[in-house]
Design a protein around this motif. Structure first.
Motif, short mmCIF file in Angstrom:
data_model
loop_
_atom_site.label_atom_id
_atom_site.label_comp_id
_atom_site.label_asym_id
_atom_site.label_seq_id
_atom_site.Cartn_x
_atom_site.Cartn_y
_atom_site.Cartn_z
N HIS A 1 60.44 41.75 -3.87
CA HIS A 1 61.80 42.25 -4.07
C HIS A 1 62.82 41.39 -3.33
CE1 HIS A 1 61.50 46.05 -6.36
NE2 HIS A 1 60.26 46.09 -5.88
N ARG A 2 62.50 40.98 -2.12
CA ARG A 2 63.45 40.17 -1.35
C ARG A 2 63.71 38.84 -2.03
NH1 ARG A 2 61.10 38.63 4.15
NH2 ARG A 2 60.68 40.89 4.08
N LEU A 3 62.63 38.18 -2.48
CA LEU A 3 62.81 36.86 -3.08
C LEU A 3 63.48 36.92 -4.44
CD1 LEU A 3 61.10 36.04 -0.68
CD2 LEU A 3 59.76 34.56 -2.17
N ILE A 4 63.20 37.98 -5.20
CA ILE A 4 63.83 38.11 -6.53
C ILE A 4 65.24 38.67 -6.43
CG2 ILE A 4 63.71 39.32 -8.74
CD1 ILE A 4 60.67 39.15 -8.59
N ASP A 5 65.41 39.75 -5.67
CA ASP A 5 66.69 40.47 -5.67
C ASP A 5 67.73 39.87 -4.72
OD1 ASP A 5 65.36 42.18 -7.38
OD2 ASP A 5 64.86 43.64 -5.81
N GLN A 6 67.27 39.28 -3.63
CA GLN A 6 68.22 38.75 -2.64
C GLN A 6 68.31 37.23 -2.67
OE1 GLN A 6 67.47 40.40 1.29
NE2 GLN A 6 66.85 42.38 0.42
N LEU B 1 46.52 38.78 -0.40
CA LEU B 1 45.39 39.69 -0.39
C LEU B 1 45.55 40.81 -1.40
CD1 LEU B 1 42.75 40.56 0.97
CD2 LEU B 1 44.11 41.73 2.70
N ASP B 2 46.77 41.35 -1.53
CA ASP B 2 47.03 42.47 -2.43
C ASP B 2 48.33 42.21 -3.17
OD1 ASP B 2 47.44 44.85 -3.74
OD2 ASP B 2 47.22 46.12 -1.96
N TYR B 3 48.22 41.73 -4.41
CA TYR B 3 49.41 41.38 -5.19
C TYR B 3 50.00 42.64 -5.83
CZ TYR B 3 52.33 38.09 -7.88
OH TYR B 3 53.38 37.38 -8.42
N ALA B 4 50.45 43.57 -4.99
CA ALA B 4 51.01 44.82 -5.49
C ALA B 4 52.34 44.62 -6.18
CB ALA B 4 51.17 45.81 -4.33
N GLY B 5 53.02 43.52 -5.89
CA GLY B 5 54.32 43.25 -6.51
C GLY B 5 54.24 42.59 -7.86
N ALA B 6 53.02 42.35 -8.37
CA ALA B 6 52.87 41.65 -9.65
C ALA B 6 53.58 42.35 -10.81
CB ALA B 6 51.39 41.47 -9.97
N PRO B 7 53.52 43.69 -10.94
CA PRO B 7 54.23 44.32 -12.05
C PRO B 7 55.74 44.06 -12.01
CG PRO B 7 52.64 45.85 -11.11
CD PRO B 7 52.72 44.67 -10.18
N TYR B 8 56.32 44.01 -10.82
CA TYR B 8 57.76 43.76 -10.71
C TYR B 8 58.08 42.31 -11.09
CZ TYR B 8 62.53 44.02 -8.93
OH TYR B 8 63.90 44.01 -8.83
N VAL B 9 57.26 41.37 -10.63
CA VAL B 9 57.45 39.97 -11.00
C VAL B 9 57.38 39.81 -12.51
CG1 VAL B 9 56.48 37.64 -10.82
CG2 VAL B 9 56.53 39.13 -8.81
N HIS C 1 53.56 36.28 -17.57
CA HIS C 1 54.42 35.50 -16.68
C HIS C 1 53.71 35.06 -15.40
CE1 HIS C 1 57.63 36.73 -19.38
NE2 HIS C 1 57.37 38.00 -19.10
N LEU C 2 52.44 35.44 -15.24
CA LEU C 2 51.65 35.01 -14.08
C LEU C 2 50.62 33.98 -14.55
CD1 LEU C 2 53.00 37.56 -12.92
CD2 LEU C 2 50.82 38.14 -11.85
#
Length: 470
Positions: free
Chosen positions: A139-144, A156-164, A186-187
């Motif tokens: 979120h920081r890298l995409i939104d900010q 270790l845990d790509y929990a942000g993949a759905p948002y990416v 997109h991945l």
């Protein structure tokens, strides 16, 4: 025989769940179980005679007129994000390699003038090895920070993949530690992928496939017909050991399966069993700590095997110290991968990588690794995709490059890879791999990894694809 592009070769996803209390750190130490044992490429034979010839990614000159063409792109720079589990409970070096390789690439690129008059500004984020931390980074890298794309991630845990994926941000050259790269559009993982990646399920309706080229290689190269597999008495470790056993048995091996207690492993008993069995190869479903202790037990017991087989994540300079107490076992360590040996500087791309690492990160000479080289390759892949867009790069243009039918090899650093969706494997497929062995006698007695095949693009086998549920 069916020839298909590279399908998924994955070990069990050991880290989709967290364990409560003090067990968490111990279970996280099983990170290596989630990595491929040495997956090759899955491509038609002509991919090796008609390979892609991408542009160099060099500067297009400062005289060109640039404009803001997409998110993260201005007249003077392109903003790229790298997320790494740098301070995860398993230690800072476990995941750091790809990040340093990519950073060295972009520093070198910028020193040569950047890309079409633009410098690449890299924004990094350490997710701490947790799903919550990963989501915060994404979120920081995409939104900010408004990054154009992600590159060479190792988390270790790509929990942000759905948002990416939902934001249609390209993620290129990441390490497929979990199953995110097998599910989300997109991945784009570093090894290519032939699964649909439609966001609905992992792989082909929840099924992935492991191939057996690693076992075939040792069968033909060393004449091996027996192998031991060592695992912890822990569910994820046992699951991966079961996959190793299935792959070995599919290639006709006699397999000795040994299980040790995670907290108090009795590796002396394993050494005795390996001796009694006469096992020629040794595979494992353990962490680095367990591997080092197992090798020490083998050396202390005078037990030798023809090959102690590890994976690309352990293909590093650190084995010199990790296995300091077991020199005999260290000298039968073999690693397999889908990328060149970082020692082989006769290849121009490897030489460029080593030169940049020595210039920008000289203090990492003792941590050089295959993962650093693959991080560099991921950055090269993104740069070539950007370069294909000319002076006005867009995410859609970059993804068109990533999704093209022509396979890509990062200037020879990786086996040709693509992302053209294919039906699930239904028969044998052509698979290739690289292999190296640690030798203390290499480099004038300094020790190092010595490549064991003439060329990874010709070290290929027609092997079965074995389905499994991650």
């Amino acid at each position: 025989m069916q020839l298909t592009p590279r399908s998924c070769c994955r070990a069990a996803d050991a880290f989709a769940r967290r364990r409560p209390g003090s067990v968490v750190a111990a279970v996280l130490a099983l990170l290596l179980l989630a990595l491929p044992t040495g997956c090759g490429t899955r491509l038609p034979a002509d991919a090796f005679t008609a390979r892609a010839t991408p542009t160099s990614g060099a500067s297009g000159g400062t005289g060109s007129t640039n404009a803001t063409s997409d998110t993260g792109v201005t007249a003077g720079e392109i903003v790229i994000g790298i997320v790494t589990s740098l301070t995860s409970p398993v230690g800072s070096e476990v995941f750091s390699g790809p990040r340093y390789g990519a950073l060295a690439f972009f520093r070198s690129l910028n020193d040569r003038g950047g890309l079409h008059g633009r410098t690449v500004r890299v924004v990094t984020c350490d997710d701490g090895g947790s799903g919550v931390g990963n989501q915060d980074c994404v979120h920081r890298l995409i939104d900010q920070d408004h990054v154009f794309a992600f590159v060479s991630g190792s988390v270790l845990d790509y929990a942000g993949a759905p948002y990416v994926s939902g934001k249609a941000v390209p993620d290129i050259g990441g390490q497929p530690i979990g199953t995110a790269y097998d599910r989300w559009p997109h991945l784009y993982e570093i090894y290519g992928n032939a699964a649909p990646r439609d966001g609905r399920s992992v792989g082909w309706n929840g099924t992935l496939y492991q191939s057996t080229e690693v076992f075939r290689f040792f069968k033909q190269r060393l004449g091996a017909s027996s192998a031991a597999v060592v695992a912890y008495n822990q569910a994820d470790s046992a699951r991966y050991a079961g996959q190793l056993k299935a792959g070995l048995e599919a290639e006709g091996y006699r397999v000795l399966l040994q299980t040790v207690d995670f907290a108090l492993p009795n590796f002396q008993a394993v050494a005795a069993a390996v001796r009694a069995d006469g096992s020629q190869l040794l595979f494992d479903a353990m962490d680095t700590r367990g591997n080092a202790a197992l090798c020490r037990a083998l050396d202390e017991s005078g037990v030798t095997v023809e090959a102690k087989v590890t994976n690309v994540q352990n293909w590093s300079e650190s084995v010199r110290s990790d296995y300091q107490a077991s020199p005999n076992c260290r000298n039968v360590l073999w690693a397999t991968s889908s990328s060149l040996n970082y020692e082989d500087q006769q290849y121009p791309a490897v030489h460029d990588f080593r030169t940049a690492m020595a210039r920008y990160y000289p203090d990492r000479a003792g941590q050089l690794s295959a993962w650093e080289l693959e991080g560099w390759a991921g950055a090269q892949w993104l740069t070539d995709a950007l370069d294909s867009c000319g002076a006005a790069p867009t995410r859609s243009c970059v993804e068109a490059f990533m999704n093209r039918a022509e396979p890509y090899d990062a200037h020879g650093l990786i086996l040709p890879a693509s992302f053209v969706p294919q039906p699930p494997p239904s028969g044998p497929t052509r698979a290739c791999l690289n292999a190296a062995r640690w030798q203390d006698s290499a480099q004038g007695g300094l020790g190092g990894w010595v490549t064991q095949v003439p060329s990874m693009t010709t070290n290929c086998y027609d092997v079965p694809q074995l389905p499994y549920k991650p």
